[in-house]
Design an enzyme around this catalytic site. Sequence first.
Site: not given
Length: 753
Positions: A313, A93, A118, A99, A268, A533, A51, A95-97
């Site tokens: 976090s 941009k 962010r 999983h 970030d 990903s 990742h 991005e993947s989330h």
Amino acid sequence: MVEPKAEQIRNERLYRGMGLTDAEYDCIVAQLGRLPNWVETGLFSVLWSEHCSYKSSRRYLKRFPTNGPQVLQGPGENAGVVDFGDGIGIAFKMESHNHPSAIEPYQGAATGVGGILRDIFTMGARPIAFLNSLRFGTLDEAHTRYLFANVVAGIGGYGNCVGIPTVAGEAVFDEVYRDNPLVNAMCVGVLPADGMVRGTASGVGNPVFVVGARTGRDGIHGATFASAEDPHEKERSAVQVGDPFFGKLLMEACLELIATGAVVGIQDMGAAGLTSSSAEMASRADGGIELYLDAVPVREDGMTPYEMMLSESQERMLVVMERGKEAVAEAIFAKWGLPIANIGRVTDDGRLRLWFRGECVADVPVSLLVDEAPVYDRPVAAPAALPGREVALPETFPAPETALRELLGHPSVADKRWIYRQYDTTVKAATRVGPGGDAAVLRVPGTNRLLALCCDGNGRYVYLNPRKGGAMAVAEAARNIVCAGGQPLAITNCLNFGNPEKPEIMYQFAEATAGMSEACLALNTPVVSGNVSFYNESRSADIHPTPVIGMVGVIEDERYVTPNAFQQADHAVVLLGVEDDSLDGSLYWKTLAGQPAGDAPAFDLAAEVNLQNLVHRLIREGRVVSAHDVSDGGLAVTLAELCIGGGMGVVVEAPAGAADLSASQASLRAAGWLFSEAPSRICLEVRPTDVAEVLAAAAEAGVPARQIGWTGGSRLVVRTTCEDWVNVPVAELAQVYQDALPNRMQVPVTPGA
């Protein structure tokens, strides 16, 4: 917690549980000249994860064109930035989330939105829009409905609370995504073209601040989790928990701080948390960084250095300030009621050094952590048999009207209002065209120019023909920008693939990225940011290779904004592009065969460029009333969507066919003409007085063109010289199209079903 000793880590191979292989661990030992301790092993495990390090994809990503006169910032920063004109930059941009969303769909999706947000304001840009691209299994299954409902709620829950509109997206439903949904989030922001801030830790002695939320134990090893083969076997603690209201305050505080000019660098804390932000910022400056972890604000007692460095976090940033300007940062964050702590300083020794309770708990070279992560040349092998080529066409076909209704009711095609009604699509009153358009269109403060945005992908095409499918994904995104009245500028991407350790998956990746590169070069849309990903599989089943393209474009004047619905009766309908009748790769054939069938649709990149240039020119000449491209479901679905959106009918003349066709040949011909998904085709609504000029311009450009019908009435009619293939009220089609998702989602979506 009693942390294992270095000898125990090696002897019991505890590093394997962190995601490191034996070879990777041995390399770390050789480069350090000693055994790493527990904290150091954790640092390497996250930064050398797939990742974070892109160790399987990096060699292929170098193929992408990343430069051009419009590019202000390419890959390597928190987001890409392009020149929009009038002194304005556009940061964006994706991005993947994936999983996290498979395990905790609400928080997985919400924190995906928060994370990409962010990345944008980190560049100094004011976020103005969200987009998303979603993939799920079939909605016949209760668990899929549960995932889908909660992902959509999570996206809306975060985006609505931070006051940024969600203006565009796509949602596809296919059984291959059953156990591994894809949740790709995109954010776009506006900044002065000369006002970028980068994620760099430069200036020896400059203080390092952690700002925002306190650090907890949520999300530890999230980067490793994202590189795991089966996320369902991982603990839910690897999924972060977001707070959009806190995120809104953090955004405003950071933008105010950046405006002071006292920020040297900012990043970030996303994947790998404090580890990635500190090491990557130091790497960009060819320097070092020293952190005092006792000073990190925490929300749980007894947190160890390992936990603080690997925690993911949410709503946290790392900021390097000019020395002597510490009070500026402290005053701004106090004003917004947010925690801020001076936790370290910039050094020039090229090392990441961590202190805790007076002891140095980690001391490793920054270059080894970031720049010398392994780069793999994974085995690549084409499959023994190309998928779909052996699937035979059926001997009989459903009636065209029946097939059209089925396609309009397919969740991948159907009206997505059930989704976007849960999003605030117009907050800040900048949305000119929202969800449902070929591309979203936004007004941009400080200019008369408008911004066009879209995201597109088709895993079915890439599965059948990776190289062609990769090129077609870029072309479709650009075509949608052009249909909305825009000029494409650049892309971001999210490359969702299966297990890279399988040679056939790396073949898909290599070919798809090659096709994308070819299309980007031809269409002058460089890649300025993105995300890979891998390991999107569950229970040994890989998803379809799914590169998703996020594209931005510019519309120079309000006059050029073009709707994708019929506007007026008695207008001509002109089809640009080849009147193809092949069913290769189509959703129609897939629904009949139960699997992707044939090759990907035929595609000619030069013809695509000519088509887009022609439509761009015709719109600026004022000759186009509405425009809509042919994609999923083919020409029949395109015509139906134009009718439904405009609340009026159309009468279309199909080409005359041979008189001696058998019944089965005639059925195949009708199905092909109606439902072929051959690309590089656009339906234009044209005033009668402009038809001759449009056809002449098409002939001059070498683009096939034919007036195929007239708008008006209340029915969608497609006829030949001897029969009507389709003759159905538009209201009936609209009901099928608009009710498909709500009807499916009324079924209970109990968690854990």
